[in-house]
Design a protein around this motif. Sequence first.
Motif, PDB file in Angstrom:
ATOM      1  N   LEU A 631       5.720  -2.859   0.334  1.00  0.00           N
ATOM      2  CA  LEU A 631       4.563  -3.152  -0.500  1.00  0.00           C
ATOM      3  C   LEU A 631       3.774  -4.306   0.082  1.00  0.00           C
ATOM      4  N   LEU A 632       2.493  -4.272  -0.085  1.00  0.00           N
ATOM      5  CA  LEU A 632       1.614  -5.361   0.307  1.00  0.00           C
ATOM      6  C   LEU A 632       1.280  -6.155  -0.944  1.00  0.00           C
ATOM      7  N   ASP A 633       1.633  -7.459  -0.937  1.00  0.00           N
ATOM      8  CA  ASP A 633       1.403  -8.336  -2.098  1.00  0.00           C
ATOM      9  C   ASP A 633       2.085  -7.797  -3.353  1.00  0.00           C
ATOM     10  N   ASP A 634       3.191  -7.102  -3.149  1.00  0.00           N
ATOM     11  CA  ASP A 634       4.002  -6.563  -4.244  1.00  0.00           C
ATOM     12  C   ASP A 634       3.203  -5.620  -5.154  1.00  0.00           C
ATOM     13  N   LYS A 635       2.200  -4.949  -4.581  1.00  0.00           N
ATOM     14  CA  LYS A 635       1.384  -3.989  -5.320  1.00  0.00           C
ATOM     15  C   LYS A 635       1.451  -2.626  -4.630  1.00  0.00           C
ATOM     16  N   THR A 636       1.057  -1.594  -5.362  1.00  0.00           N
ATOM     17  CA  THR A 636       0.976  -0.260  -4.754  1.00  0.00           C
ATOM     18  C   THR A 636       0.167  -0.335  -3.474  1.00  0.00           C
ATOM     19  N   THR A 637       0.710   0.251  -2.411  1.00  0.00           N
ATOM     20  CA  THR A 637       0.131   0.098  -1.072  1.00  0.00           C
ATOM     21  C   THR A 637      -0.091   1.470  -0.442  1.00  0.00           C
ATOM     22  N   PHE A 638      -1.198   1.585   0.291  1.00  0.00           N
ATOM     23  CA  PHE A 638      -1.540   2.853   0.938  1.00  0.00           C
ATOM     24  C   PHE A 638      -1.482   2.702   2.453  1.00  0.00           C
ATOM     25  N   TYR A 639      -0.846   3.691   3.087  1.00  0.00           N
ATOM     26  CA  TYR A 639      -0.788   3.777   4.541  1.00  0.00           C
ATOM     27  C   TYR A 639      -1.496   5.074   4.943  1.00  0.00           C
ATOM     28  N   VAL A 640      -2.517   4.976   5.765  1.00  0.00           N
ATOM     29  CA  VAL A 640      -3.311   6.142   6.158  1.00  0.00           C
ATOM     30  C   VAL A 640      -3.288   6.281   7.674  1.00  0.00           C
ATOM     31  N   CYS A 641      -2.986   7.508   8.125  1.00  0.00           N
ATOM     32  CA  CYS A 641      -3.040   7.836   9.551  1.00  0.00           C
ATOM     33  C   CYS A 641      -3.929   9.056   9.733  1.00  0.00           C
ATOM     34  N   LYS A 642      -4.666   9.077  10.827  1.00  0.00           N
ATOM     35  CA  LYS A 642      -5.495  10.217  11.187  1.00  0.00           C
ATOM     36  C   LYS A 642      -5.267  10.492  12.659  1.00  0.00           C
ATOM     37  N   GLY A 643      -4.712  11.680  12.955  1.00  0.00           N
ATOM     38  CA  GLY A 643      -4.374  11.975  14.338  1.00  0.00           C
ATOM     39  C   GLY A 643      -3.290  11.025  14.816  1.00  0.00           C
ATOM     40  N   ARG A 644      -3.567  10.331  15.910  1.00  0.00           N
ATOM     41  CA  ARG A 644      -2.600   9.369  16.452  1.00  0.00           C
ATOM     42  C   ARG A 644      -2.966   7.931  16.106  1.00  0.00           C
TER      43      ARG A 644
END
Length: 663
Positions: A631-644
């Motif tokens: 988690l980032l700052d103990d909050k819901t966190t999003f990780y996004v990847c597109k292609g490589r």
Amino acid sequence: MSVLKNHLSDQTSPYLLQHAENPVDWYPWGEEAFIKAKREDKPVFLSIGYSACHWCHVMAKESFENEETAALLNESFVSVKVDREERPDVDNVYMNACTLFSGSGGWPASIFMTPDKKPFFAGTYFPKKTTYGMTGFDDLLRLIRDKWQYDRAAVENTGEFALQHLREEEERNGSAREKRTEYPDYQFIKKAVLYLKKSFDKLYGGFGNAPKFPMAHNLLFLLDYYEKSGDTEILGMVEKTLIQMYRGGLYDHIGSGFSRYSTDRYFLVPHFEKMLYDNALLIMAYIRAYSITNNLLYRTIAEKTAHYVLREMTDEEGAFYSAQDADSDGEEGKYYLLDYNEILQLLGDEDGLRFCSAYGITKEGNFKGKNIPNLLQKNAYRQLPEELTARVYEYRKARVKLNTDDKILTSSCSLMIAALATLYRVTGTDFYLESAVRAEHFLEKHLTEENTVYVSTRQGRRGAKGFLADYAFYLYALLHLHEALPSGAYLVRASSLCKETIRKFHDPEHGGFYLYGEDGEALITRPKETYDGALPSGNSVMAYVLIKLSNLLQEKYFQEETKKQVDFLCGSCAEYPTGSCFFLSAFMQYLDPPEHIVCVTKHPEDARQLPLKLQLGMDLIVCNPTKEQPLLDDKTTFYVCKGRTCYPPSNHLEDLIDLRNEY
């Protein structure tokens, strides 16, 4: 002498039950019929159709309900009836035989075979009596009877030739993967687009000449291509087709929903049966067009079509019926046709004239002296009070009975689940998601046993073990439900069931998936369907499923299986890619994967509305924090990847999606 009850009377298929009191001594497909044929040394007459088929009804009325024809069949043949929706394996194998002998296929399919199931002659509809150059069914029966009795060697040689040809064709299709060793990038995709551009009807929409089929999966492919390429000509082709299909009689302007296909170039006169799978695919095409263009008309059509299915084709447990009939009281389209004077009588002169003017209803009529309501005339889109249409709808229901095939087909029901999940994603209307979840619960309860899927159910009785399409479309539904409700349960189920599908249906030597599994009945051939017809092929849908699971789960197993399937279908569609548009849509995702979004949270319920913020096609996983993805700052966190490329994590998905455009 009439046979008051033949061997179909204990079946559950509405199509078979329609023939249960024919004077023809019908048998269902099974060993009993073929043992009888061997014992009595008779050829087998196989008739394949489905309950909503108009020409099936015509041949039944002319021949199968006729004492003279029944006597010919009962004396010299063993007659077998098959519902193509319950036995797509039998339908596929013998439809290939029909094409071999007659140059084309369709329903009703009429196949003559030896007791060991080798076809030696086939066609589709035959009139009872020879007329206008068409061989009459009675004359054909006498000819085949005499051939069987007096020239058996020729009949058996023809059967051997047909079997050899079918097996050689199967072998060619089955080894398609070996035709290619590298990917063509967008070569096949561009070839398919070019063909569709050339065959597009610029005046009236659609592709090719009459009859015109909706082919919604081709429209979805073109919309996918438009989003990748920005080719506005493509978008114009799709919109022209969607609008023309809606304005014509293909769309039911009184009760909503789409008929099977248009018999003319203009989409005015339909073949009147309504199939669940057509309506599910068209819902997806119209709502996808709305998501791209924001044209409210497309959303309205999609939602009205969904409400038609939920109102008229849904059982009390939430599953969906397979079809509604083309005929009523023995007449094609009688339920749908309206008379000018009856509308005036029903609505009164003022409202009746407004209604007739809006829907092109005239004294002369536009079909057999009656009228198919449509919006093709110049004053189309004239606003009418909903109350007028509702009154005509209720009147129409009371006037003529419309038969519904109330069996639940796993494949068609799954498509409708996917359509409703997509509607929810675009509109945010909870009712659609609730309906999709309820229908999937029905499938899980009544049509699956652990990782075994079944074809159909009716009146509490299940049909045969499922074929590839049943597994593939159910997986397709599970993945759409995961996209709408990403709690993880649907994804886990899809992963497990997909592995079982590979075990049962996959050809490890040549690639691709067989139509029937290792636990299915062995027929004279074991085909692989690769080209899309009215429905996308099972192999095309499995390509989509594997590509989606590979992108979502990032597992080596699915990545390897995906590559095998892509290799196979690239080989299969090399000569005619337009016949594999559903695969080509999936192939675009393989070549250019969508954003892969991981939502890391301690509270999965916080992600409940997340799918509504994402574009269709984006891959979403919701999971607990891990060492690799904290988690980032103990909050819901999003990780996004597109292609490589992976972007820095963020607590705000909107910011992250905007940020990725700067990289």
